[in-house]
Write a protein that holds these residues in place. Structure first.
Motif, PDB file in Angstrom:
ATOM      1  N   LYS A   1       0.832  -1.207   0.000  1.00 41.13           N
ATOM      2  CA  LYS A   1       0.000   0.000   0.000  1.00 41.13           C
ATOM      3  C   LYS A   1       0.868   1.258   0.000  1.00 41.13           C
ATOM      4  CE  LYS A   1      -3.833  -2.240   2.447  1.00 41.13           C
ATOM      5  NZ  LYS A   1      -4.633  -2.265   3.697  1.00 41.13           N
ATOM      6  N   ALA A   2       1.952   1.213   0.795  1.00 40.85           N
ATOM      7  CA  ALA A   2       2.821   2.384   0.878  1.00 40.85           C
ATOM      8  C   ALA A   2       3.507   2.654  -0.456  1.00 40.85           C
ATOM      9  CB  ALA A   2       3.856   2.182   1.980  1.00 40.85           C
ATOM     10  N   TYR A   3       4.029   1.599  -1.081  1.00 43.52           N
ATOM     11  CA  TYR A   3       4.693   1.782  -2.371  1.00 43.52           C
ATOM     12  C   TYR A   3       3.708   2.214  -3.454  1.00 43.52           C
ATOM     13  CZ  TYR A   3       9.277  -0.051  -1.018  1.00 43.52           C
ATOM     14  OH  TYR A   3      10.512  -0.217  -0.452  1.00 43.52           O
TER      15      TYR A   3
ATOM     16  N   GLN B   1       9.931  -0.647  -9.287  1.00 44.00           N
ATOM     17  CA  GLN B   1      10.638  -1.911  -9.103  1.00 44.00           C
ATOM     18  C   GLN B   1      10.468  -2.439  -7.683  1.00 44.00           C
ATOM     19  OE1 GLN B   1      14.732  -1.542 -10.333  1.00 44.00           O
ATOM     20  NE2 GLN B   1      14.237  -2.026 -12.453  1.00 44.00           N
ATOM     21  N   GLU B   2      10.550  -1.557  -6.694  1.00 42.65           N
ATOM     22  CA  GLU B   2      10.376  -1.985  -5.307  1.00 42.65           C
ATOM     23  C   GLU B   2       8.962  -2.513  -5.073  1.00 42.65           C
ATOM     24  OE1 GLU B   2      12.598  -2.342  -2.975  1.00 42.65           O
ATOM     25  OE2 GLU B   2      14.137  -1.701  -4.398  1.00 42.65           O
ATOM     26  N   LEU B   3       7.979  -1.873  -5.693  1.00 42.06           N
ATOM     27  CA  LEU B   3       6.599  -2.334  -5.571  1.00 42.06           C
ATOM     28  C   LEU B   3       6.442  -3.724  -6.172  1.00 42.06           C
ATOM     29  CD1 LEU B   3       3.619  -1.952  -4.909  1.00 42.06           C
ATOM     30  CD2 LEU B   3       3.362  -0.691  -7.065  1.00 42.06           C
ATOM     31  N   THR B   4       7.036  -3.936  -7.335  1.00 33.86           N
ATOM     32  CA  THR B   4       6.955  -5.240  -7.988  1.00 33.86           C
ATOM     33  C   THR B   4       7.601  -6.325  -7.126  1.00 33.86           C
ATOM     34  OG1 THR B   4       6.966  -4.234 -10.179  1.00 33.86           O
ATOM     35  CG2 THR B   4       7.606  -6.537 -10.039  1.00 33.86           C
ATOM     36  N   LYS B   5       8.784  -6.051  -6.617  1.00 31.49           N
ATOM     37  CA  LYS B   5       9.480  -7.034  -5.789  1.00 31.49           C
ATOM     38  C   LYS B   5       8.722  -7.306  -4.491  1.00 31.49           C
ATOM     39  CE  LYS B   5      14.044  -5.896  -7.636  1.00 31.49           C
ATOM     40  NZ  LYS B   5      15.382  -5.297  -7.345  1.00 31.49           N
ATOM     41  N   THR B   6       8.118  -6.274  -3.938  1.00 33.86           N
ATOM     42  CA  THR B   6       7.358  -6.453  -2.695  1.00 33.86           C
ATOM     43  C   THR B   6       6.146  -7.331  -2.928  1.00 33.86           C
ATOM     44  OG1 THR B   6       8.096  -4.288  -1.921  1.00 33.86           O
ATOM     45  CG2 THR B   6       6.183  -5.252  -0.820  1.00 33.86           C
ATOM     46  N   ARG B   7       5.486  -7.150  -4.067  1.00 29.84           N
ATOM     47  CA  ARG B   7       4.364  -8.029  -4.389  1.00 29.84           C
ATOM     48  C   ARG B   7       4.815  -9.466  -4.535  1.00 29.84           C
ATOM     49  NH1 ARG B   7       1.745  -3.811  -8.729  1.00 29.84           N
ATOM     50  NH2 ARG B   7       0.227  -2.823  -7.325  1.00 29.84           N
ATOM     51  N   PHE B   8       5.971  -9.675  -5.131  1.00 33.84           N
ATOM     52  CA  PHE B   8       6.504 -11.029  -5.248  1.00 33.84           C
ATOM     53  C   PHE B   8       6.824 -11.605  -3.864  1.00 33.84           C
ATOM     54  CE2 PHE B   8      10.207 -13.814  -5.468  1.00 33.84           C
ATOM     55  CZ  PHE B   8       9.688 -14.819  -6.263  1.00 33.84           C
ATOM     56  N   ASP B   9       7.413 -10.807  -2.993  1.00 31.74           N
ATOM     57  CA  ASP B   9       7.710 -11.283  -1.640  1.00 31.74           C
ATOM     58  C   ASP B   9       6.427 -11.636  -0.887  1.00 31.74           C
ATOM     59  OD1 ASP B   9      10.409 -10.942  -2.059  1.00 31.74           O
ATOM     60  OD2 ASP B   9      10.466  -8.940  -1.152  1.00 31.74           O
ATOM     61  N   TYR B  10       5.371 -10.876  -1.124  1.00 30.91           N
ATOM     62  CA  TYR B  10       4.083 -11.179  -0.513  1.00 30.91           C
ATOM     63  C   TYR B  10       3.576 -12.541  -0.978  1.00 30.91           C
ATOM     64  CZ  TYR B  10      -0.872 -10.704   0.723  1.00 30.91           C
ATOM     65  OH  TYR B  10      -2.120 -10.918   1.236  1.00 30.91           O
ATOM     66  N   PHE B  11       3.658 -12.751  -2.279  1.00 29.81           N
ATOM     67  CA  PHE B  11       3.249 -14.027  -2.864  1.00 29.81           C
ATOM     68  C   PHE B  11       4.030 -15.189  -2.259  1.00 29.81           C
ATOM     69  CE2 PHE B  11       4.928 -16.964  -6.062  1.00 29.81           C
ATOM     70  CZ  PHE B  11       3.794 -17.674  -6.419  1.00 29.81           C
ATOM     71  N   LYS B  12       5.351 -15.023  -2.182  1.00 27.31           N
ATOM     72  CA  LYS B  12       6.204 -16.083  -1.666  1.00 27.31           C
ATOM     73  C   LYS B  12       5.884 -16.376  -0.201  1.00 27.31           C
ATOM     74  CE  LYS B  12      11.087 -17.378  -1.354  1.00 27.31           C
ATOM     75  NZ  LYS B  12      12.485 -16.933  -1.628  1.00 27.31           N
ATOM     76  N   ALA B  13       5.714 -15.326   0.599  1.00 26.44           N
ATOM     77  CA  ALA B  13       5.411 -15.513   2.016  1.00 26.44           C
ATOM     78  C   ALA B  13       4.053 -16.176   2.211  1.00 26.44           C
ATOM     79  CB  ALA B  13       5.448 -14.168   2.739  1.00 26.44           C
ATOM     80  N   TRP B  14       3.096 -15.835   1.358  1.00 27.19           N
ATOM     81  CA  TRP B  14       1.754 -16.432   1.482  1.00 27.19           C
ATOM     82  C   TRP B  14       1.808 -17.943   1.271  1.00 27.19           C
ATOM     83  CZ3 TRP B  14      -2.965 -15.694   3.213  1.00 27.19           C
ATOM     84  CH2 TRP B  14      -3.984 -16.528   2.751  1.00 27.19           C
ATOM     85  N   PHE B  15       2.469 -18.365   0.225  1.00 33.26           N
ATOM     86  CA  PHE B  15       2.509 -19.793  -0.050  1.00 33.26           C
ATOM     87  C   PHE B  15       3.415 -20.536   0.926  1.00 33.26           C
ATOM     88  CE2 PHE B  15       0.505 -18.486  -3.947  1.00 33.26           C
ATOM     89  CZ  PHE B  15      -0.355 -19.535  -4.198  1.00 33.26           C
ATOM     90  N   GLN B  16       4.468 -19.900   1.395  1.00 38.58           N
ATOM     91  CA  GLN B  16       5.294 -20.539   2.413  1.00 38.58           C
ATOM     92  C   GLN B  16       4.536 -20.677   3.720  1.00 38.58           C
ATOM     93  OE1 GLN B  16       8.846 -18.124   2.466  1.00 38.58           O
ATOM     94  NE2 GLN B  16       9.895 -19.435   0.995  1.00 38.58           N
TER      95      GLN B  16
END
Length: 433
Positions: A355-357, A397-412
Protein backbone atom coordinates in the motif's frame (compact mmCIF):
# COMPACT_ATOMS: atom_id res chain seq x y z
CA UNK A 1 -6.47 -13.51 -6.35
CA UNK A 2 -3.37 -14.44 -4.36
CA UNK A 3 -1.11 -13.96 -7.34
CA UNK A 4 -2.56 -10.52 -8.01
CA UNK A 5 -1.60 -9.48 -4.51
CA UNK A 6 1.97 -9.71 -5.57
CA UNK A 7 2.13 -9.33 -9.33
CA UNK A 8 -0.73 -7.16 -10.57
CA UNK A 9 -0.45 -5.28 -13.81
CA UNK A 10 1.83 -7.68 -15.68
CA UNK A 11 2.13 -6.13 -19.11
CA UNK A 12 4.93 -8.00 -20.93
CA UNK A 13 3.88 -10.89 -23.13
CA UNK A 14 5.60 -14.26 -23.21
CA UNK A 15 4.47 -16.38 -26.12
CA UNK A 16 5.73 -19.61 -24.56
CA UNK A 17 4.16 -19.11 -21.12
CA UNK A 18 2.23 -22.03 -19.68
CA UNK A 19 -1.04 -21.75 -17.87
CA UNK A 20 -0.47 -22.56 -14.23
CA UNK A 21 -2.63 -25.69 -14.25
CA UNK A 22 -0.93 -26.94 -17.40
CA UNK A 23 2.44 -26.26 -15.80
CA UNK A 24 1.39 -28.36 -12.82
CA UNK A 25 0.26 -31.24 -15.04
CA UNK A 26 3.49 -31.14 -17.01
CA UNK A 27 5.64 -30.88 -13.89
CA UNK A 28 4.01 -33.90 -12.26
CA UNK A 29 5.06 -35.97 -15.25
CA UNK A 30 8.50 -34.46 -15.79
CA UNK A 31 10.06 -32.99 -12.64
CA UNK A 32 12.86 -35.42 -11.60
CA UNK A 33 12.72 -34.50 -7.92
CA UNK A 34 8.99 -35.17 -7.77
CA UNK A 35 9.40 -38.45 -9.63
CA UNK A 36 12.07 -39.53 -7.13
CA UNK A 37 9.69 -38.68 -4.28
CA UNK A 38 6.99 -40.87 -5.84
CA UNK A 39 9.40 -43.81 -6.14
CA UNK A 40 10.50 -43.36 -2.52
CA UNK A 41 6.87 -43.40 -1.45
CA UNK A 42 6.15 -46.58 -3.39
CA UNK A 43 9.16 -48.28 -1.83
CA UNK A 44 8.14 -47.21 1.68
CA UNK A 45 4.67 -48.70 1.30
CA UNK A 46 6.19 -52.14 0.77
CA UNK A 47 7.67 -52.04 4.28
CA UNK A 48 4.20 -52.24 5.78
CA UNK A 49 3.29 -55.11 3.45
CA UNK A 50 6.44 -57.00 4.43
CA UNK A 51 5.81 -56.50 8.14
CA UNK A 52 2.27 -57.87 7.94
CA UNK A 53 3.36 -60.78 5.74
CA UNK A 54 5.88 -61.90 8.36
CA UNK A 55 3.00 -62.66 10.77
CA UNK A 56 1.35 -65.05 8.31
CA UNK A 57 2.19 -68.62 7.35
CA UNK A 58 5.42 -69.49 5.58
CA UNK A 59 5.19 -72.46 3.23
CA UNK A 60 8.33 -74.08 1.81
CA UNK A 61 9.01 -76.93 -0.59
CA UNK A 62 12.15 -79.08 -0.60
CA UNK A 63 12.77 -81.78 -3.22
CA UNK A 64 15.77 -83.90 -4.07
CA UNK A 65 16.67 -86.76 -6.37
CA UNK A 66 19.89 -88.74 -6.76
CA UNK A 67 21.47 -91.71 -8.54
CA UNK A 68 23.26 -93.78 -5.90
CA UNK A 69 25.87 -96.54 -6.09
CA UNK A 70 26.73 -98.56 -3.00
CA UNK A 71 29.62 -101.01 -2.76
CA UNK A 72 29.40 -103.65 0.03
CA UNK A 73 31.91 -106.21 1.18
CA UNK A 74 30.76 -108.96 3.54
CA UNK A 75 33.49 -111.46 4.39
CA UNK A 76 35.02 -112.68 1.15
CA UNK A 77 32.13 -111.55 -1.02
CA UNK A 78 31.34 -108.07 -2.35
CA UNK A 79 28.55 -106.50 -4.32
CA UNK A 80 27.59 -103.22 -5.91
CA UNK A 81 24.07 -101.81 -5.63
CA UNK A 82 22.77 -99.08 -7.94
CA UNK A 83 19.52 -97.35 -6.97
CA UNK A 84 17.67 -94.09 -7.29
CA UNK A 85 16.44 -92.04 -4.33
CA UNK A 86 13.98 -89.14 -4.19
CA UNK A 87 12.31 -87.04 -1.52
CA UNK A 88 9.68 -84.32 -1.40
CA UNK A 89 8.88 -82.25 1.70
CA UNK A 90 6.24 -79.53 2.05
CA UNK A 91 6.34 -77.59 5.31
CA UNK A 92 4.11 -74.87 6.73
CA UNK A 93 5.35 -72.65 9.58
CA UNK A 94 2.86 -70.36 11.31
CA UNK A 95 4.06 -68.11 14.14
CA UNK A 96 1.95 -68.60 17.24
CA UNK A 97 3.87 -66.33 19.57
CA UNK A 98 6.62 -64.10 18.19
CA UNK A 99 6.94 -60.68 19.80
CA UNK A 100 9.84 -59.77 17.52
CA UNK A 101 7.76 -60.25 14.37
CA UNK A 102 4.89 -58.23 15.81
CA UNK A 103 7.28 -55.36 16.61
CA UNK A 104 8.75 -55.65 13.12
CA UNK A 105 5.24 -55.40 11.66
CA UNK A 106 4.52 -52.24 13.68
CA UNK A 107 7.86 -50.83 12.57
CA UNK A 108 6.98 -51.49 8.92
CA UNK A 109 3.64 -49.72 9.35
CA UNK A 110 5.38 -46.73 10.95
CA UNK A 111 7.88 -46.61 8.09
CA UNK A 112 5.02 -46.71 5.59
CA UNK A 113 3.30 -43.80 7.33
CA UNK A 114 6.62 -41.98 7.38
CA UNK A 115 6.90 -42.53 3.62
CA UNK A 116 3.41 -41.14 3.05
CA UNK A 117 4.25 -38.07 5.12
CA UNK A 118 7.51 -37.74 3.20
CA UNK A 119 5.62 -37.68 -0.08
CA UNK A 120 3.33 -34.97 1.29
CA UNK A 121 6.41 -33.00 2.36
CA UNK A 122 8.02 -33.34 -1.06
CA UNK A 123 4.76 -32.44 -2.79
CA UNK A 124 4.49 -29.22 -0.80
CA UNK A 125 8.07 -28.35 -1.74
CA UNK A 126 7.29 -29.29 -5.34
CA UNK A 127 4.31 -26.92 -5.42
CA UNK A 128 6.41 -24.16 -3.87
CA UNK A 129 9.15 -24.66 -6.46
CA UNK A 130 6.62 -24.62 -9.29
CA UNK A 131 4.81 -21.54 -8.01
CA UNK A 132 8.07 -19.66 -7.44
CA UNK A 133 9.41 -20.58 -10.87
CA UNK A 134 6.15 -19.59 -12.55
CA UNK A 135 5.90 -16.35 -10.59
CA UNK A 136 9.52 -15.55 -11.44
CA UNK A 137 8.41 -15.37 -15.07
CA UNK A 138 5.76 -12.82 -14.16
CA UNK A 139 8.20 -10.93 -11.96
CA UNK A 140 10.73 -10.89 -14.79
CA UNK A 141 8.02 -9.58 -17.15
CA UNK A 142 7.27 -6.77 -14.70
CA UNK A 143 10.91 -5.82 -14.27
CA UNK A 144 11.51 -6.01 -18.00
CA UNK A 145 8.50 -3.79 -18.70
CA UNK A 146 9.73 -1.27 -16.12
CA UNK A 147 13.26 -1.31 -17.54
CA UNK A 148 11.92 -0.89 -21.08
CA UNK A 149 9.71 2.03 -20.05
CA UNK A 150 12.62 3.70 -18.24
CA UNK A 151 14.90 3.26 -21.24
CA UNK A 152 12.28 4.67 -23.62
CA UNK A 153 11.61 7.61 -21.29
CA UNK A 154 15.30 8.46 -21.01
CA UNK A 155 15.76 8.10 -24.75
CA UNK A 156 12.98 10.61 -25.32
CA UNK A 157 14.47 12.90 -22.68
CA UNK A 158 17.86 12.74 -24.41
CA UNK A 159 16.31 13.68 -27.76
CA UNK A 160 14.49 16.55 -26.10
CA UNK A 161 17.71 17.77 -24.49
CA UNK A 162 19.44 17.73 -27.85
CA UNK A 163 16.62 19.67 -29.46
CA UNK A 164 16.72 22.29 -26.71
CA UNK A 165 20.48 22.63 -27.03
CA UNK A 166 20.21 22.95 -30.80
CA UNK A 167 17.83 25.89 -30.27
CA UNK A 168 20.18 27.36 -27.69
CA UNK A 169 17.74 26.72 -24.82
CA UNK A 170 19.51 23.73 -23.26
CA UNK A 171 22.93 23.01 -21.84
CA UNK A 172 25.66 20.45 -22.48
CA UNK A 173 25.35 19.28 -18.88
CA UNK A 174 21.68 18.33 -19.31
CA UNK A 175 22.43 16.44 -22.51
CA UNK A 176 25.36 14.55 -20.91
CA UNK A 177 23.29 13.72 -17.84
CA UNK A 178 20.46 12.31 -19.98
CA UNK A 179 22.96 10.34 -22.07
CA UNK A 180 24.64 8.89 -18.98
CA UNK A 181 21.38 7.81 -17.42
CA UNK A 182 20.20 6.28 -20.69
CA UNK A 183 23.37 4.16 -20.81
CA UNK A 184 22.72 2.93 -17.27
CA UNK A 185 19.07 2.21 -18.13
CA UNK A 186 20.17 0.25 -21.21
CA UNK A 187 22.41 -1.89 -19.04
CA UNK A 188 19.49 -2.53 -16.67
CA UNK A 189 17.36 -3.50 -19.64
CA UNK A 190 19.93 -6.09 -20.73
CA UNK A 191 20.05 -7.40 -17.17
CA UNK A 192 16.25 -7.66 -17.08
CA UNK A 193 16.25 -9.61 -20.35
CA UNK A 194 18.87 -12.01 -19.00
CA UNK A 195 16.85 -12.43 -15.81
CA UNK A 196 13.77 -13.28 -17.85
CA UNK A 197 15.64 -15.94 -19.81
CA UNK A 198 16.99 -17.42 -16.59
CA UNK A 199 13.47 -17.54 -15.16
CA UNK A 200 12.22 -19.34 -18.27
CA UNK A 201 15.05 -21.87 -17.98
CA UNK A 202 14.28 -22.59 -14.33
CA UNK A 203 10.63 -23.22 -15.11
CA UNK A 204 11.59 -25.53 -17.96
CA UNK A 205 13.72 -27.55 -15.53
CA UNK A 206 10.46 -28.39 -13.74
CA UNK A 207 7.92 -28.73 -16.55
CA UNK A 208 10.15 -29.91 -19.38
CA UNK A 209 11.88 -28.08 -22.24
CA UNK A 210 9.23 -28.42 -24.95
CA UNK A 211 5.72 -27.57 -23.78
CA UNK A 212 3.42 -25.34 -25.86
CA UNK A 213 0.32 -23.96 -24.10
CA UNK A 214 -1.88 -20.91 -24.68
CA UNK A 215 -0.34 -18.03 -22.71
CA UNK A 216 -2.07 -16.46 -19.72
CA UNK A 217 -1.57 -13.14 -17.95
CA UNK A 218 -2.66 -11.48 -14.74
CA UNK A 219 -5.91 -9.65 -14.12
CA UNK A 220 -4.84 -6.20 -12.99
CA UNK A 221 -8.17 -5.60 -11.20
CA UNK A 222 -7.69 -8.32 -8.58
CA UNK A 223 -7.20 -7.27 -4.98
CA UNK A 224 -5.06 -8.70 -2.17
CA UNK A 225 -6.77 -11.29 0.00
CA UNK A 226 -7.44 -11.05 3.69
CA UNK A 227 -5.33 -13.26 5.92
CA UNK A 228 -7.35 -16.23 7.17
CA UNK A 229 -7.15 -17.62 9.80
CA UNK A 230 -6.48 -14.29 11.46
CA UNK A 231 -4.59 -15.30 14.60
CA UNK A 232 -1.07 -16.69 14.45
CA UNK A 233 -2.01 -19.24 17.12
CA UNK A 234 -4.55 -20.74 14.69
CA UNK A 235 -1.85 -21.09 12.05
CA UNK A 236 0.41 -22.76 14.61
CA UNK A 237 -2.33 -25.24 15.47
CA UNK A 238 -2.71 -26.08 11.78
CA UNK A 239 1.04 -26.65 11.47
CA UNK A 240 1.22 -28.95 14.50
CA UNK A 241 -1.67 -30.99 13.13
CA UNK A 242 -0.88 -31.05 9.41
CA UNK A 243 2.70 -30.04 8.63
CA UNK A 244 4.22 -33.00 6.72
CA UNK A 245 7.79 -32.34 7.92
CA UNK A 246 6.62 -32.73 11.52
CA UNK A 247 4.68 -35.83 10.53
CA UNK A 248 7.79 -37.37 8.95
CA UNK A 249 9.77 -36.90 12.16
CA UNK A 250 6.88 -38.10 14.30
CA UNK A 251 6.60 -41.37 12.40
CA UNK A 252 10.39 -41.72 12.36
CA UNK A 253 10.33 -41.52 16.17
CA UNK A 254 7.59 -44.15 16.32
CA UNK A 255 9.59 -46.43 14.02
CA UNK A 256 12.69 -45.97 16.21
CA UNK A 257 10.68 -47.00 19.27
CA UNK A 258 9.42 -50.08 17.45
CA UNK A 259 13.02 -50.99 16.61
CA UNK A 260 13.80 -50.81 20.32
CA UNK A 261 10.81 -53.06 21.08
CA UNK A 262 11.87 -55.47 18.34
CA UNK A 263 15.37 -55.83 19.72
CA UNK A 264 14.03 -56.41 23.21
CA UNK A 265 11.51 -58.93 21.89
CA UNK A 266 14.30 -60.94 20.24
CA UNK A 267 15.17 -62.26 23.73
CA UNK A 268 11.70 -63.71 24.23
CA UNK A 269 10.73 -67.26 23.28
CA UNK A 270 9.26 -67.93 19.86
CA UNK A 271 6.59 -70.55 19.32
CA UNK A 272 5.72 -71.79 15.82
CA UNK A 273 3.17 -74.25 14.51
CA UNK A 274 4.79 -76.73 12.11
CA UNK A 275 2.84 -78.83 9.60
CA UNK A 276 4.74 -80.98 7.13
CA UNK A 277 4.13 -83.69 4.56
CA UNK A 278 7.07 -85.68 3.20
CA UNK A 279 7.31 -88.43 0.62
CA UNK A 280 10.50 -90.44 0.17
CA UNK A 281 11.63 -93.20 -2.21
CA UNK A 282 14.72 -95.24 -1.30
CA UNK A 283 15.97 -92.49 0.96
CA UNK A 284 18.57 -94.75 2.64
CA UNK A 285 20.35 -98.07 2.09
CA UNK A 286 17.96 -99.70 4.50
CA UNK A 287 14.91 -98.59 2.51
CA UNK A 288 15.99 -99.37 -1.04
CA UNK A 289 12.96 -99.93 -3.25
CA UNK A 290 10.72 -98.68 -0.44
CA UNK A 291 8.44 -95.62 -0.41
CA UNK A 292 7.16 -93.71 2.58
CA UNK A 293 4.65 -90.92 3.20
CA UNK A 294 4.90 -89.03 6.48
CA UNK A 295 2.57 -86.34 7.86
CA UNK A 296 3.27 -84.36 11.00
CA UNK A 297 1.76 -81.55 13.05
CA UNK A 298 3.67 -80.04 15.94
CA UNK A 299 4.82 -77.03 17.90
CA UNK A 300 8.38 -75.73 17.96
CA UNK A 301 9.90 -73.59 20.72
CA UNK A 302 12.98 -71.45 20.22
CA UNK A 303 14.49 -69.64 23.21
CA UNK A 304 17.62 -67.45 22.91
CA UNK A 305 19.96 -68.09 25.85
CA UNK A 306 23.26 -66.34 25.22
CA UNK A 307 24.59 -64.09 22.45
CA UNK A 308 27.77 -62.73 24.03
CA UNK A 309 26.33 -59.22 24.62
CA UNK A 310 25.15 -58.59 21.08
CA UNK A 311 21.54 -57.87 22.12
CA UNK A 312 22.62 -55.50 24.88
CA UNK A 313 24.70 -53.55 22.36
CA UNK A 314 21.78 -53.40 19.93
CA UNK A 315 19.50 -52.10 22.71
CA UNK A 316 21.92 -49.30 23.55
CA UNK A 317 22.20 -48.45 19.87
CA UNK A 318 18.39 -48.37 19.49
CA UNK A 319 18.01 -46.17 22.58
CA UNK A 320 20.49 -43.68 21.10
CA UNK A 321 18.68 -43.75 17.73
CA UNK A 322 15.34 -43.09 19.45
CA UNK A 323 16.90 -40.15 21.27
CA UNK A 324 18.16 -38.78 17.97
CA UNK A 325 14.70 -39.16 16.41
CA UNK A 326 13.13 -37.30 19.37
CA UNK A 327 15.65 -34.45 19.05
CA UNK A 328 15.05 -34.22 15.31
CA UNK A 329 11.29 -34.05 15.92
CA UNK A 330 11.75 -31.25 18.45
CA UNK A 331 14.04 -29.33 16.11
CA UNK A 332 11.71 -29.74 13.13
CA UNK A 333 8.71 -28.61 15.16
CA UNK A 334 10.53 -25.52 16.42
CA UNK A 335 11.87 -24.71 12.94
CA UNK A 336 8.46 -25.04 11.30
CA UNK A 337 6.79 -22.82 13.89
CA UNK A 338 9.57 -20.23 13.64
CA UNK A 339 9.27 -20.13 9.85
CA UNK A 340 5.49 -19.94 10.10
CA UNK A 341 5.65 -16.95 12.46
CA UNK A 342 8.19 -15.27 10.20
CA UNK A 343 5.98 -15.65 7.13
CA UNK A 344 2.91 -14.56 9.12
CA UNK A 345 4.63 -11.33 10.19
CA UNK A 346 6.01 -10.85 6.69
CA UNK A 347 2.54 -11.06 5.16
CA UNK A 348 1.17 -8.40 7.46
CA UNK A 349 4.14 -6.10 6.91
CA UNK A 350 4.32 -6.71 3.16
CA UNK A 351 0.66 -5.87 2.69
CA UNK A 352 1.32 -2.51 4.34
CA UNK A 353 4.46 -2.03 2.23
CA UNK A 354 2.48 -2.72 -0.94
CA UNK A 355 0.00 0.00 0.00
CA UNK A 356 2.82 2.38 0.88
CA UNK A 357 4.69 1.78 -2.37
CA UNK A 358 1.49 2.07 -4.40
CA UNK A 359 0.80 5.45 -2.79
CA UNK A 360 4.42 6.49 -3.33
CA UNK A 361 4.17 5.51 -6.98
CA UNK A 362 1.09 7.68 -7.46
CA UNK A 363 2.91 10.57 -5.82
CA UNK A 364 6.00 9.99 -7.97
CA UNK A 365 3.92 10.13 -11.17
CA UNK A 366 2.32 13.39 -10.05
CA UNK A 367 5.75 14.74 -9.10
CA UNK A 368 7.00 14.08 -12.64
CA UNK A 369 4.08 15.96 -14.12
CA UNK A 370 4.56 18.87 -11.75
CA UNK A 371 8.29 19.00 -12.41
CA UNK A 372 7.77 19.02 -16.16
CA UNK A 373 5.39 21.98 -15.80
CA UNK A 374 7.95 23.73 -13.60
CA UNK A 375 10.60 23.25 -16.28
CA UNK A 376 8.38 24.94 -18.82
CA UNK A 377 7.86 27.77 -16.38
CA UNK A 378 11.59 28.15 -15.86
CA UNK A 379 11.48 27.14 -12.17
CA UNK A 380 13.04 23.69 -12.58
CA UNK A 381 15.61 22.24 -14.98
CA UNK A 382 15.76 19.01 -17.00
CA UNK A 383 17.93 17.37 -14.35
CA UNK A 384 15.04 17.66 -11.90
CA UNK A 385 12.81 15.75 -14.33
CA UNK A 386 15.43 13.04 -14.69
CA UNK A 387 15.65 12.67 -10.91
CA UNK A 388 11.88 12.49 -10.59
CA UNK A 389 11.69 9.85 -13.31
CA UNK A 390 14.48 7.83 -11.70
CA UNK A 391 12.62 7.89 -8.41
CA UNK A 392 9.42 6.78 -10.12
CA UNK A 393 11.02 3.73 -11.77
CA UNK A 394 12.86 2.84 -8.56
CA UNK A 395 9.57 2.84 -6.65
CA UNK A 396 7.96 0.76 -9.41
CA UNK A 397 10.64 -1.91 -9.10
CA UNK A 398 10.38 -1.99 -5.31
CA UNK A 399 6.60 -2.33 -5.57
CA UNK A 400 6.95 -5.24 -7.99
CA UNK A 401 9.48 -7.03 -5.79
CA UNK A 402 7.36 -6.45 -2.70
CA UNK A 403 4.36 -8.03 -4.39
CA UNK A 404 6.50 -11.03 -5.25
CA UNK A 405 7.71 -11.28 -1.64
CA UNK A 406 4.08 -11.18 -0.51
CA UNK A 407 3.25 -14.03 -2.86
CA UNK A 408 6.20 -16.08 -1.67
CA UNK A 409 5.41 -15.51 2.02
CA UNK A 410 1.75 -16.43 1.48
CA UNK A 411 2.51 -19.79 -0.05
CA UNK A 412 5.29 -20.54 2.41
CA UNK A 413 2.84 -19.83 5.21
CA UNK A 414 0.34 -22.28 3.76
CA UNK A 415 3.10 -24.84 3.25
CA UNK A 416 4.27 -24.45 6.86
CA UNK A 417 0.69 -24.93 8.02
CA UNK A 418 0.48 -28.12 5.94
CA UNK A 419 -2.49 -26.94 3.87
CA UNK A 420 -0.81 -26.03 0.57
CA UNK A 421 -2.21 -28.28 -2.17
CA UNK A 422 -3.29 -28.41 -5.80
CA UNK A 423 -6.60 -26.53 -5.25
CA UNK A 424 -4.47 -23.46 -4.47
CA UNK A 425 -2.93 -23.80 -7.93
CA UNK A 426 -6.34 -24.21 -9.56
CA UNK A 427 -7.78 -21.24 -7.66
CA UNK A 428 -4.99 -18.97 -8.89
CA UNK A 429 -5.23 -20.29 -12.45
CA UNK A 430 -8.95 -19.49 -12.55
CA UNK A 431 -8.05 -15.86 -11.88
CA UNK A 432 -5.52 -15.65 -14.69
CA UNK A 433 -6.74 -14.37 -18.01
Amino acid sequence: MLLAALLCCSSAAWAERLSLSAALDAAKLYDPRYQAALRDFEASQELGVQGKAALGPDVSLAASGAQNQLGQTVGASSRTINYQSASLVVQLRQPIYNAELRARSREGEARSRQGAAGLAEQKAQFLLRLMEAYANILLADELLATASAESESLDERLRAARRLRARGEGTVTEELEASSRLAIASARLLEARDGRQDAIGRLQMIVGPSISIEPKSLDSQLKPVHLYPVMVSEWEALALAHNPSIEVRRHALQAAREVLDRIGAARQPRIDLLVSVSKADSDSINTVNQSSLQKSVGVQLNMPLFDNGRSDSQVRQAVAAAGTAQAQLDYTRDSVLAELRQNYRALINLEQKIKAYAHALESAVMQIEATQKSVKGGIRVTLDVLNAQAQRFSIQQELTKTRFDYFKAWFQLRAAAGILDEPDIAMIDQRLK
